[in-house]
Design an enzyme around this catalytic site. Structure first.
Site: not given
Ligand code: UT7
Length: 323
Positions: A113, A249, A279
């Site tokens: 990215c 980004h 993204n």
């Molecule tokens: O482009 C290259 C660089 N990449 C980045 O910069 C990505 C950076 N990271 C992010 O953008 C975020 O971490 C994500 C969008 C990937 C994920 O968001 P988050 O707020 O960090 O979610 P999380 O992984 O901490 O998950 C929170 C909850 C989890 O459930 P529990 O364990 O709290 O019950 C996940 O299982 O959200 C759940 N979850 C979802 N729920 C519904 C994760 N993905 C989804 C989904 N729909 N698509």
């Protein structure tokens, strides 16, 4: 010493538009979660027979329309991508051939990215060294071809697109400051495997798809880039208040908000491409910048700070003056 100037921009996204409801039939997710956790509303998917080189050609045609430039005397092509049509030949050499450019060097670069910002920094170096005069720098991806549609934490994020800028030798430069960095011990947190089954000594999944530890990358990006935002302007005698537009980004709207929060930069002066394009990795910065130009936000003379960050983990940032 020759000076490098960014003189034009072109972009392209594939036709197929995908909203968040599309994913509700594929994984357990919903529009509300996707919008509130990422900011994404829609993204574009390349067709089965549409690859990164096709997106680059279309972005180049758009650049041609926007500027009336000629490609005949382009002497170097850089394509930043982690989703080349093939590893070899390079996308850049296919672009050289398809655009009918007679005598251009051509390379692909891999900086995920951050690739587009790295490409501009390379072009700046080549032109400043006097070895080249007219360079096309692309950021282009077909991420949806390497997306794991069983992983709800990542499949909802990615879209396809391409952007290109023309960098030319000129009397005065408009690339005012640059910075690059790498933290390779975070490689395991965001990878797209081909052969080796380990990164940083840890086992990884070798299915040819993108895998990321979203929380770890989120934290690294916010901590690293906010600090860089505060120090880069001083390199060219500016302060944060001199920067008219910040173009990070577009990985997640919450990352952009956190970057502004932590650095003290006003959120309303940011340009993003995450909401309508998702993204798009190396394409996200040119897509956001071009959107800002088309919307009449970016004016001639505006100072723009862009920061790419992602897989590596790597980052690259620069300050440029538009126009
Ligand atoms: O482009 C290259 C660089 N990449 C980045 O910069 C990505 C950076 N990271 C992010 O953008 C975020 O971490 C994500 C969008 C990937 C994920 O968001 P988050 O707020 O960090 O979610 P999380 O992984 O901490 O998950 C929170 C909850 C989890 O459930 P529990 O364990 O709290 O019950 C996940 O299982 O959200 C759940 N979850 C979802 N729920 C519904 C994760 N993905 C989804 C989904 N729909 N698509």
């Amino acid at each position: 010493m020759k000076k490098a100037k960014i003189t034009g921009i072109g972009t392209f996204v594939p036709e197929k538009l995908i909203d968040n409801h599309y994913f509700e039939n594929i994984v357990e997710t919903n529009d509300e979660w996707i919008q509130s956790r990422t900011g994404i509303k829609t993204r574009h998917f390349a067709a089965d027979n549409e690859y990164t080189s096709h997106l680059c050609i279309n972005a180049a045609r758009n650049l041609e329309e926007n500027t009336g430039c000629s490609f005949n005397d382009v002497d170097f092509i850089v394509v930043a991508t982690v989703t080349p049509d093939q590893v070899m030949p390079s996308v850049a050499s296919q672009v050289q051939n398809k655009l009918g450019i007679p005598a251009a060097g051509a390379i692909d670069i891999s900086a995920a990215c951050a690739g587009f910002a790295y490409g501009i920094i390379l072009a700046n170096g080549l032109i400043s060294a006097g070895t080249h005069k007219k360079i096309l720098v692309f950021g282009a991806e077909t991420l949806t071809k390497v997306t794991n549609y069983e992983d709800r934490t990542s499949c909802i994020l990615f879209g396809d697109g391409a952007g290109v800028v023309l960098v030319e030798a000129a009397e005065n430069t408009n690339i005012l400051a640059t910075t690059t960095g790498s933290q390779g011990d975070g490689g395991k947190d965001l990878y797209l495997s081909t052969r080796r089954k380990q990164v940083n000594g840890q086992d990884i999944i070798t299915d040819g798809k993108i895998h990321q530890n979203g929380r770890a990358v989120f934290k690294w990006a916010v901590n690293t880039i906010a600090g860089q935002m505060n120090t880069l302007p001083a390199q060219c005698g500016l302060t944060m208040s001199d920067i008219n537009w910040f173009v990070p980004h577009s990985a997640n709207l919450r990352i952009i908000e956190a970057l502004c929060n932590n650095s003290g930069y006003p959120l309303e002066q940011t340009l993003e491409s995450i909401t309508i394009y998702g993204n798009t990795s190396s394409a996200s910065i040119p897509l956001a910048l071009h959107r800002g130009i088309r919307d009449g936000k970016v004016k001639k003379g505006d100072k723009i700070m862009m920061f790419g960050f992602g897989g590596g983990l790597v980052y690259a940032g620069l300050i440029m003056e538009w126009g």
